[in-house]
Scaffold this active site. Structure first.
Site, mmCIF file in Angstrom:
data_model
loop_
_atom_site.group_PDB
_atom_site.id
_atom_site.type_symbol
_atom_site.label_atom_id
_atom_site.label_comp_id
_atom_site.label_asym_id
_atom_site.label_seq_id
_atom_site.Cartn_x
_atom_site.Cartn_y
_atom_site.Cartn_z
ATOM 1 C CG HIS A 216 49.282 44.739 40.569
ATOM 2 N ND1 HIS A 216 47.910 44.709 40.552
ATOM 3 C CD2 HIS A 216 49.638 45.528 39.516
ATOM 4 C CE1 HIS A 216 47.462 45.464 39.551
ATOM 5 N NE2 HIS A 216 48.488 45.965 38.908
ATOM 6 C CG HIS B 73 50.499 44.777 34.026
ATOM 7 N ND1 HIS B 73 51.301 44.508 35.114
ATOM 8 C CD2 HIS B 73 49.495 45.585 34.464
ATOM 9 C CE1 HIS B 73 50.802 45.140 36.165
ATOM 10 N NE2 HIS B 73 49.721 45.799 35.809
ATOM 11 C CD GLU C 176 45.577 46.849 36.230
ATOM 12 O OE1 GLU C 176 45.214 47.041 37.416
ATOM 13 O OE2 GLU C 176 46.749 46.558 35.907
ATOM 14 C CE LYS D 212 46.029 55.213 39.673
ATOM 15 N NZ LYS D 212 46.936 54.457 38.843
ATOM 16 N NE ARG E 193 49.165 55.539 43.442
ATOM 17 C CZ ARG E 193 49.520 56.470 42.566
ATOM 18 N NH1 ARG E 193 49.830 57.680 42.986
ATOM 19 N NH2 ARG E 193 49.568 56.202 41.280
ATOM 20 C CD GLU F 165 52.002 52.026 46.500
ATOM 21 O OE1 GLU F 165 51.916 52.526 45.371
ATOM 22 O OE2 GLU F 165 52.334 50.857 46.719
ATOM 23 C CG HIS G 8 56.251 41.564 40.090
ATOM 24 N ND1 HIS G 8 56.499 42.723 39.390
ATOM 25 C CD2 HIS G 8 57.466 41.058 40.422
ATOM 26 C CE1 HIS G 8 57.798 42.905 39.308
ATOM 27 N NE2 HIS G 8 58.414 41.915 39.925
ATOM 28 C CE LYS H 22 52.477 54.077 42.435
ATOM 29 N NZ LYS H 22 52.314 52.656 42.802
ATOM 30 N NE ARG I 63 67.439 71.703 38.229
ATOM 31 C CZ ARG I 63 68.256 72.579 37.625
ATOM 32 N NH1 ARG I 63 67.767 73.632 37.004
ATOM 33 N NH2 ARG I 63 69.556 72.383 37.684
ATOM 34 C CG ASN J 290 50.189 47.897 44.387
ATOM 35 O OD1 ASN J 290 50.160 48.385 43.263
ATOM 36 N ND2 ASN J 290 50.835 48.451 45.383
HETATM 37 N N1 LIG Z 1 51.913 54.479 35.878
HETATM 38 C C1 LIG Z 1 51.068 53.620 36.377
HETATM 39 O O1 LIG Z 1 50.392 53.887 37.381
HETATM 40 C C2 LIG Z 1 50.888 52.297 35.699
HETATM 41 C C3 LIG Z 1 49.830 51.460 36.068
HETATM 42 C C4 LIG Z 1 49.647 50.274 35.371
HETATM 43 C C5 LIG Z 1 50.523 49.942 34.341
HETATM 44 N N2 LIG Z 1 51.545 50.787 34.006
HETATM 45 C C6 LIG Z 1 52.449 50.465 32.903
HETATM 46 O O2 LIG Z 1 51.689 50.489 31.700
HETATM 47 C C7 LIG Z 1 52.341 49.671 30.734
HETATM 48 C C8 LIG Z 1 51.319 48.853 29.989
HETATM 49 O O3 LIG Z 1 50.419 49.720 29.363
HETATM 50 P P1 LIG Z 1 49.428 49.224 28.224
HETATM 51 O O4 LIG Z 1 48.780 47.979 28.624
HETATM 52 O O5 LIG Z 1 48.606 50.383 27.853
HETATM 53 O O6 LIG Z 1 50.440 48.794 27.052
HETATM 54 P P2 LIG Z 1 51.067 49.524 25.776
HETATM 55 O O7 LIG Z 1 51.272 50.964 25.986
HETATM 56 O O8 LIG Z 1 52.246 48.709 25.380
HETATM 57 O O9 LIG Z 1 49.921 49.321 24.679
HETATM 58 C C9 LIG Z 1 49.570 48.026 24.272
HETATM 59 C C10 LIG Z 1 49.679 47.863 22.749
HETATM 60 O O10 LIG Z 1 48.574 48.492 22.113
HETATM 61 C C11 LIG Z 1 49.015 49.433 21.130
HETATM 62 N N3 LIG Z 1 48.000 50.492 21.143
HETATM 63 C C12 LIG Z 1 47.784 51.406 22.104
HETATM 64 N N4 LIG Z 1 46.653 52.093 21.861
HETATM 65 C C13 LIG Z 1 46.137 51.616 20.700
HETATM 66 C C14 LIG Z 1 44.972 51.902 19.949
HETATM 67 N N5 LIG Z 1 44.066 52.805 20.381
HETATM 68 N N6 LIG Z 1 44.780 51.222 18.791
HETATM 69 C C15 LIG Z 1 45.649 50.272 18.389
HETATM 70 N N7 LIG Z 1 46.755 49.933 19.086
HETATM 71 C C16 LIG Z 1 47.003 50.594 20.226
HETATM 72 C C17 LIG Z 1 50.384 49.826 21.579
HETATM 73 O O11 LIG Z 1 51.164 50.291 20.509
HETATM 74 C C18 LIG Z 1 50.916 48.507 22.133
HETATM 75 O O12 LIG Z 1 51.351 47.687 21.092
HETATM 76 C C19 LIG Z 1 53.366 48.836 31.496
HETATM 77 O O13 LIG Z 1 54.646 49.311 31.186
HETATM 78 C C20 LIG Z 1 53.033 49.103 32.950
HETATM 79 O O14 LIG Z 1 54.170 49.054 33.783
HETATM 80 C C21 LIG Z 1 51.731 51.943 34.672
HETATM 81 ZN ZN LIG Z 2 48.398 46.929 37.012
#
Ligand SMILES: NC(=O)c1ccc[n+]([C@@H]2O[C@H](COP(=O)([O-])OP(=O)(O)OC[C@H]3O[C@@H](n4cnc5c(N)ncnc54)[C@H](O)[C@@H]3O)[C@@H](O)[C@H]2O)c1
Ligand SMILES: [Zn+2]
Length: 366
Positions: free
Chosen positions: A248, A266, A184, A226, A241, A236, A252, A142, A120, A245
């Site tokens: 987005h 993304h 971003e 942020k 908040r 949101e 999307h 999130k 929990r 987006n």
């Molecule tokens: N929670 C939120 O508010 C929020 C906001 C935006 C996006 N997201 C989510 O985030 C995700 C995308 O995140 P991302 O772009 O970080 O992708 P990711 O976590 O897949 O990382 C991208 C790639 O880089 C590699 N990697 C990461 N750090 C590294 C480093 N320092 N050196 C070498 N390789 C490295 C990872 O293994 C992966 O292959 C999506 O699932 C999206 O939905 C969440």
């Molecule tokens: Zn985003």
């Protein structure tokens, strides 16, 4: 530099500093008083960054275990959530322990969600290693996994106890991932900070080339924006908040069209989405055409797609609007859109005619 997300008893600090990962043992020491650390990361981070955290924790005398998951978006799944929670339970995780999410948004979102449901609620710390996660996903609470019906549909608002951001982790990030995260960064300028957008125009190339000062400035400005927005509207509900987006909704649809695959990351979809949102705003007469041109020019200069063609999308307006109608933000048949009156003047418009969006996208196809 330390920033703070002000959320009453759920408030937390964000440390941003080159080399912070090598000082993690000191920075995270307050959480080690009674419990152990369990680091969760992905396979790409193991050879690049994990040793820095491990050495720092060991030097500080903090006991830790490591759980390594596969890399990639498919890791945000029920299957991996089960694997991770089983592993954490087998390890005997207790509420005094700290789960450390070392990785990009994929690891952060999955680990945060696992922490929210495990016993929990277990304490977790974000150590983001991609530009996207450093400026966006690690802050704000999130958390989510994907399901058959779509992305991020199963999740919770669950804030970390601490966020440790070390820009030097970006040294090993593939350039394409770095550029995607930069979209971003630009977003914060376009939302409500025209001076920061101008800074991006002048310094974006330096940042992408790895300039340490530019990196720190971009990350601190983005995280401060942020943190402020999350402090004002954690869940949101007020519309504040929702400004995050920007780009987005269009983005999307492009991601859905490419099957959420490596064809379009993304951040790349968000880049094209922001350019589309500005050109759509210009077409509606809401925003000067020059503002849309500036956005398109900067996104293109950063090596990001600013058009459907550059994003590799050949779908009709109708097909793209159909994707939008599956967006989780649909409300009573209407989709709220983020539009702009100019650079740094984004606003939420709830009454956008989807027919107009479709015609605009068909015109964009050329
Ligand atoms: N929670 C939120 O508010 C929020 C906001 C935006 C996006 N997201 C989510 O985030 C995700 C995308 O995140 P991302 O772009 O970080 O992708 P990711 O976590 O897949 O990382 C991208 C790639 O880089 C590699 N990697 C990461 N750090 C590294 C480093 N320092 N050196 C070498 N390789 C490295 C990872 O293994 C992966 O292959 C999506 O699932 C999206 O939905 C969440
Ligand atoms: Zn985003």
């Amino acid at each position: 530099m330390t920033l703070r997300v002000a959320l009453g008893e759920r408030s937390y600090d964000i440390a941003i500093e080159a080399g912070a990962l090598d000082r993690a043992g000191d920075l995270l020491a307050p959480y080690a008083a009674r419990g152990r650390f369990i680091v969760v990361t992905d396979r790409n981070i193991v050879p690049n960054q994990l040793h820095r955290l491990e050495i720092s924790l060991t030097t500080a005398g903090i006991a830790s275990a490591v759980e390594v998951l596969p890399a990639g978006e498919t890791t945000k799944s029920w299957k991996m959530l089960e694997k991770l929670t089983d592993a954490l339970l087998a390890y005997g995780v207790e509420r005094n322990d700290t789960i450390v999410a070392l990785g990009g948004g994929v690891i952060g979102d999955l680990v945060g969600f696992a922490a929210s449901i495990l016993k929990r609620g277990c304490r977790f710390v974000q150590v983001p290693t991609t530009l996207l996660s450093q400026v966006d996903s690690s802050v704000g609470g999130k958390t989510a996994i994907n399901s058959r019906a779509g992305k991020n549909l199963i999740g919770a608002f669950y804030q970390p106890a601490f966020v440790l951001i070390d820009p030097t982790t970006l040294d090993t990030l593939p350039p394409r991932e770095l550029r995607a995260g930069y979209a971003e960064v630009v977003k914060y300028g376009l939302i409500d900070d025209p001076a920061f957008f101008a800074w991006c125009e002048a310094n974006g190339a330096k940042l992408l080339a790895g300039d340490p000062a530019a990196r720190i400035h971009a990350i601190t400005t983005s995280v401060a924006a942020k943190a402020r927005i999350v402090g004002e509207d954690e869940r949101e509900t007020s519309g504040r908040r929702a400004l995050l987006n920007l780009g987005h909704t269009f983005g999307h649809a492009l991601e859905a069209e490419t099957g959420f695959s490596d064809r379009l990351l993304h951040g790349e979809a968000v880049a094209a989405g922001m350019a589309l949102a500005f050109r759509f705003s210009a077409m509606l007469g809401l925003c000067p055409a020059e503002a849309a041109v500036r956005v398109t020019t900067h996104i293109t200069a950063a090596g990001l797609p600013a058009t459907l063609q550059a994003a590799g999308i050949d779908a009709t307006g109708k097909a793209l609007v159909t994707h939008m109608m599956h967006d989780k933000k649909m409300e009573g048949g209407k989709l709220p859109f983020l539009l702009a009156r100019g650079i740094g003047q984004t606003f939420l418009e709830k009454k956008v005619d989807l027919g107009a969006v479709e015609a605009f996208l068909d015109a964009e196809r050329g």
